[in-house]
Design an enzyme around this catalytic site. Structure first.
Site, PDB file in Angstrom:
ATOM      1  N   GLU A   1      57.537  47.041  18.820  1.00 13.49           N
ATOM      2  CA  GLU A   1      58.023  48.317  19.359  1.00 13.49           C
ATOM      3  C   GLU A   1      58.670  49.102  18.223  1.00 13.49           C
ATOM      4  O   GLU A   1      58.157  50.135  17.793  1.00 13.49           O
ATOM      5  CB  GLU A   1      59.024  48.103  20.491  1.00 13.49           C
ATOM      6  CG  GLU A   1      59.576  49.399  21.060  1.00 13.49           C
ATOM      7  CD  GLU A   1      60.731  49.189  22.038  1.00 13.49           C
ATOM      8  OE1 GLU A   1      61.026  50.134  22.785  1.00 13.49           O
ATOM      9  OE2 GLU A   1      61.336  48.103  22.040  1.00 13.49           O
TER      10      GLU A   1
ATOM     11  N   HIS B   1      57.514  44.564  32.962  1.00 16.62           N
ATOM     12  CA  HIS B   1      58.551  44.839  31.954  1.00 16.62           C
ATOM     13  C   HIS B   1      59.515  45.892  32.491  1.00 16.62           C
ATOM     14  O   HIS B   1      59.270  47.095  32.397  1.00 16.62           O
ATOM     15  CB  HIS B   1      57.903  45.325  30.647  1.00 16.62           C
ATOM     16  CG  HIS B   1      58.823  45.325  29.475  1.00 16.62           C
ATOM     17  ND1 HIS B   1      58.585  44.598  28.330  1.00 16.62           N
ATOM     18  CD2 HIS B   1      59.993  45.963  29.260  1.00 16.62           C
ATOM     19  CE1 HIS B   1      59.559  44.783  27.464  1.00 16.62           C
ATOM     20  NE2 HIS B   1      60.433  45.629  28.011  1.00 16.62           N
TER      21      HIS B   1
ATOM     22  N   HIS C   1      59.880  40.695  23.059  1.00 12.25           N
ATOM     23  CA  HIS C   1      59.862  42.077  22.598  1.00 12.25           C
ATOM     24  C   HIS C   1      59.379  42.071  21.149  1.00 12.25           C
ATOM     25  O   HIS C   1      60.041  41.518  20.265  1.00 12.25           O
ATOM     26  CB  HIS C   1      61.264  42.677  22.657  1.00 12.25           C
ATOM     27  CG  HIS C   1      61.697  43.123  24.009  1.00 12.25           C
ATOM     28  ND1 HIS C   1      62.022  42.248  25.024  1.00 12.25           N
ATOM     29  CD2 HIS C   1      61.864  44.379  24.524  1.00 12.25           C
ATOM     30  CE1 HIS C   1      62.370  42.939  26.101  1.00 12.25           C
ATOM     31  NE2 HIS C   1      62.281  44.224  25.828  1.00 12.25           N
TER      32      HIS C   1
END
EC number: 3.5.4.4
Length: 362
Positions: free
Chosen positions: A211, A19, A208
């Site tokens: 987060e 990543h 994603h």
């Protein structure tokens, strides 16, 4: 006797990175030179050292607006094939110099068409840059294999185009498809057609998720969109209850993620900068590692967070007391989770990673 754990020995150890954002890892001097080449005069300073400090300060500011402003500058200077190829080549060289033997670097092609390039030109320039940089790194005795992830922006409407690009170029360096951007208000299910296309083409997906938003983002990414890996995924900790005696009880989603070995692309320093974790000591990576989730360690944005794979590993050693066994575990986890073929993954584990760790005394 094992080699002592130091910045230098950690740098020498083989590492795997899953990543890392291309537009978040430019050399400060390159940003200045590319800005001069196209007449971009909006940089806060043209001194490379001062610019590096400005990027890091923005990451530490606690202001999401200021953090996002940094990408406005890097993307602005990455609008020509020459600039894209240069940035990609330098990325490969910098990662190799840091001891990375395999990396998957992501970028959003749709962000690099402001000066007339089409999506194919953008992708080809980046792939050519990775090849050139890997060749130069190999010539210095630091071989690296770089795979490319194509990212669609979750607030935009070009995800199907980007997914088709990922499949189109998978035989020449693209290894998977990703979406990124603000999680809240832009769930991954807005892009189901893109994910369905990728799955039908037997290609790979990382998303994603978890987060800046919580468990619903992770659940949708896995159960609706078929994510092979989770970008960050730190909020999976919200589905784990830890008793006073330290014992942990996993909820259904957390248990599913652990039981099916879904990799977590954790970026400790960046997660602290963006507020996904309050401090490194409180980062969920400690608990998730203890519970043996498929944890991997990553950089996210090397320029903005002033970090490298070496500094990330060293910080974990200092914070959690990890040793060589743990660093190898993180590395093998990442290599197992890479989006390249099984034979190539196995060769890197057995012929590169494990022999080098054996030399280090583990």
């Amino acid at each position: 006797m094992p080699a002592p754990l130091s910045v230098q020995t950690i740098r020498d150890a083989p590492k795997v990175l899953l990543h890392d954002h291309l537009d978040g890892g430019l050399r400060p001097a390159t940003v200045v030179e590319l800005a001069d080449a196209i007449g971009y005069d909006a940089l806060p300073t043209r001194d490379p050292d001062e610019l590096a400090g400005w990027f890091l300060g923005a990451a530490h500011s606690g202001s999401l607006e200021r953090y996002l402003e940094t990408f406005g500058h890097t993307v602005a200077v990455m609008q020509t094939t020459e600039a894209l190829a240069r940035v990609a080549a330098e990325c490969a060289e910098d990662l190799a110099a840091d001891g990375v033997v395999y990396a998957e670097v992501r970028f959003a092609p749709e962000l690099h068409v402001e000066r007339g390039l089409d999506l194919d030109q953008v992708v080809m320039a980046v792939l050519e840059g990775f090849q050139a940089g890997a060749a130069r790194a190999a010539a210095t005795g630091r071989p690296i294999r770089v795979g490319c992830l194509l990212t669609a922006m979750r607030h935009a409407a070009r995800s199907r185009e980007i997914a088709e690009l990922a499949v189109k170029y998978r035989d020449v360096g693209v290894v998977g498809f990703d979406i990124a951007g603000a999680e809240k208000g832009f769930p991954p299910t807005r892009h189901l057609d893109a994910f369905e296309y990728v799955r039908q083409q037997n290609a790979h997906v990382t998303i994603h998720a978890g987060e800046a938003f919580g468990l619903p983002s992770i659940w949708e990414a896995i159960q609706w969109c078929g994510a092979d890996r989770l970008g960050h995924g730190v909020r999976i900790v919200d589905d784990i209850a830890v008793d006073a005696d330290g014992s942990a009880k996993l909820g259904l989603l957390a248990a599913y993620v652990r039981d099916t070995r879904i990799p977590l692309e954790m970026c400790p320093t960046s997660n602290v900068h963006t507020g996904a974790a309050r401090s490194l000591a409180e980062h969920p990576i400690g608990l998730l590692t203890k519970l043996r989730f498929r944890v991997t360690v990553n950089t996210d944005n090397r320029l903005m967070s002033g970090c490298s794979m070496t500094s990330e590993m060293a910080a974990l050693v200092d914070t959690f007391g990890y040793g060589w066994a743990d660093l190898q575990w993180f590395t093998v986890n990442a290599m197992k989770s890479a989006f390249i073929g099984f034979d190539e993954r196995l060769a890197l584990i057995n012929d590169v990673i494990k022999p080098r760790y054996a030399e280090l005394g583990f």
